[in-house]
Design an enzyme around this catalytic site. Structure first.
Site, PDB file in Angstrom:
ATOM      1  N   LYS A  82       0.830  -1.073   0.082  1.00 38.92           N
ATOM      2  CA  LYS A  82       0.020   0.026  -0.110  1.00 38.92           C
ATOM      3  C   LYS A  82       0.909   1.230   0.007  1.00 38.92           C
ATOM      4  CE  LYS A  82      -0.697   0.001   5.037  1.00 38.92           C
ATOM      5  NZ  LYS A  82      -0.035   1.267   5.558  1.00 38.92           N
ATOM      6  N   ASP A  83       2.249   1.243   0.365  1.00 38.08           N
ATOM      7  CA  ASP A  83       2.776   2.144   0.195  1.00 38.08           C
ATOM      8  C   ASP A  83       3.601   2.504  -1.150  1.00 38.08           C
ATOM      9  OD1 ASP A  83       2.737   2.709   3.120  1.00 38.08           O
ATOM     10  OD2 ASP A  83       4.599   1.329   3.439  1.00 38.08           O
ATOM     11  N   ARG A 130      -8.166   8.182   4.926  1.00 41.76           N
ATOM     12  CA  ARG A 130      -9.221   7.314   4.511  1.00 41.76           C
ATOM     13  C   ARG A 130     -10.137   6.682   5.734  1.00 41.76           C
ATOM     14  NH1 ARG A 130      -8.938   2.114   5.443  1.00 41.76           N
ATOM     15  NH2 ARG A 130      -6.514   1.918   6.097  1.00 41.76           N
ATOM     16  N   ARG A 131      -9.157   6.593   6.780  1.00 42.88           N
ATOM     17  CA  ARG A 131      -9.721   5.863   8.041  1.00 42.88           C
ATOM     18  C   ARG A 131     -10.840   6.744   8.696  1.00 42.88           C
ATOM     19  NH1 ARG A 131      -4.331   2.838   9.786  1.00 42.88           N
ATOM     20  NH2 ARG A 131      -4.511   0.731   8.807  1.00 42.88           N
ATOM     21  N   ARG A 152       1.011  10.281  14.424  1.00 45.18           N
ATOM     22  CA  ARG A 152       2.161   9.610  13.549  1.00 45.18           C
ATOM     23  C   ARG A 152       2.822   8.584  14.410  1.00 45.18           C
ATOM     24  NH1 ARG A 152       5.408  11.092   9.520  1.00 45.18           N
ATOM     25  NH2 ARG A 152       6.116   9.073   9.878  1.00 45.18           N
ATOM     26  N   ARG A 158       1.560   4.393  18.906  1.00 40.84           N
ATOM     27  CA  ARG A 158       0.416   4.547  18.919  1.00 40.84           C
ATOM     28  C   ARG A 158      -0.448   3.977  19.925  1.00 40.84           C
ATOM     29  NH1 ARG A 158      -0.970   5.128  12.385  1.00 40.84           N
ATOM     30  NH2 ARG A 158       0.993   6.363  11.913  1.00 40.84           N
ATOM     31  N   CYS A 245      -1.009   7.669  -2.427  1.00 43.61           N
ATOM     32  CA  CYS A 245      -1.527   6.753  -1.348  1.00 43.61           C
ATOM     33  C   CYS A 245      -1.910   7.262   0.235  1.00 43.61           C
ATOM     34  CB  CYS A 245      -0.394   5.721  -1.285  1.00 43.61           C
ATOM     35  SG  CYS A 245       1.109   6.307  -0.860  1.00 43.61           S
TER      36      CYS A 245
END
Length: 332
Positions: A82-83, A130-131, A152, A158, A245
């Site tokens: 996805k990156d 997106r989330r 971040r 996180r 992305c």
């Protein structure tokens, strides 16, 4: 190729990247019979403290690895698919896309809470537009009161926000936690009907020089045709939307008769013969106020061009519904 020379695998330094690359290294040792050594490379995305949406997202975790490949400092590299930018450089080959891990997003919340059980005003951390878009849209339509907070940092950082009480929950990818052996920290798996993952989420990309035919053939042993077809369709959608992305775009290509049993953990699900692939796409404003969500179904792609066409077809429909206006600045 010498039977003894070690292959140099370029990887980011994060715990997740090292775990992913270590698993690939083991698989490459088995198919080639050669030793594999990990070469740690620091990328711009690892050292920048800016939010991904601000630094553009596209390629920030990839460029340094690709530079090392092009200079011959490493023989192959492992990326989170996805990156990867959607345009593939001619000098590099995407030699393998191994079997995909669970593509879903997950919640790690205080007190082992599920997403729908979070208290009113719950603060949910994520660095992904997106989330944010999809969580806020779900909250709006289901009467939940949440606040999405941009964050971040690596997985430890996180999850630390939750343990420290700064946040009620954070959203992470199931695949990353699984590869790090930390899936038991998940308090809720988000159905793809609630949050569609990022294009390519859960899949890895193994890249090497395009002129190294022997290595391409060896790494190709790790390729999974279904996963490659699915992520190609998803990334084709992303490219046709002209989105980077870090854009608020979700996409998932799956095999409908299998998807629900696989999410339930049915061990016999993948024994069915499946002839159709479904591609779903979503784009929305980060506050969740406006969303375009569509799907299309077609024969399981047997070629790269067929998979690309499936993505372009859905993107065309989404753009006709106004998707372009929901993405902020489109990628150049």
């Amino acid at each position: 190729m010498s039977t003894k020379a070690a292959l140099r695998l370029g990887t980011r330094r994060s715990k997740l990247a090292m775990a992913q690359s270590g698993q690939v290294a083991d698989a490459v040792r088995q198919v080639t019979g050669r030793p594999v050594e990990l070469v740690e490379i620091t990328t711009y995305g690892d050292v920048s403290r800016e939010h991904l949406a601000q630094i553009g997202g596209t390629g920030v975790f990839v460029t340094a690895l690709r530079d090392a490949l092009l200079k011959g400092e490493v023989d192959f590299a492992v990326h989170s698919l996805k990156d990867l930018p959607t345009t593939q450089p001619e000098e590099l080959a995407l030699a393998a896309v191994p079997v995909r891990e669970d593509p879903r997003d997950v919640i790690v919340a205080r007190d082992a809470l599920k997403f729908t059980d979070l208290p009113r005003g719950a603060r949910i951390g994520t660095g992904s537009p997106r989330r944010m878009a999809q969580l806020n849209a779900y909250a709006r339509t289901h009467g939940l009161d949440i606040e999405t907070v941009p964050i971040r940092g690596n997985v430890d950082t996180r999850i630390g926000y939750v343990h420290d009480g700064e946040l009620d929950a954070v959203v992470l990818a199931a695949a990353g936690l699984s590869r790090m052996g930390r899936i038991d920290e998940v308090t809720d798996f988000l159905s793809v009907d609630t949050v569609l993952p990022a294009p390519g989420q859960g899949a890895l990309a193994i890249e090497c020089a395009a002129d190294d035919a022997d290595l391409i053939a060896a790494l190709g042993e790790l390729d999974d045709p279904f996963t490659r077809a699915a992520v190609t369709a998803e990334r084709s959608l992303l490219a046709a939307l002209e989105a980077g992305c870090s854009a608020p775009v979700g996409a998932l290509a799956d095999l409908p008769p299998l998807s629900a049993p696989l999410e339930r953990g049915d061990p016999h699900a993948d024994e069915q013969i499946v002839k159709e692939m479904r591609l779903r796409g979503v784009v929305g404003t980060t506050d969740g106020a406006r969303m375009v969500q569509l799907s299309t179904t077609g024969p399981v792609p047997e070629t790269y061009d067929q998979a690309m066409a499936l993505g372009r077809e859905l993107a065309t429909e989404m753009l006709a519904q106004g998707a372009a206006g929901l993405m902020g600045e489109r990628a150049q």
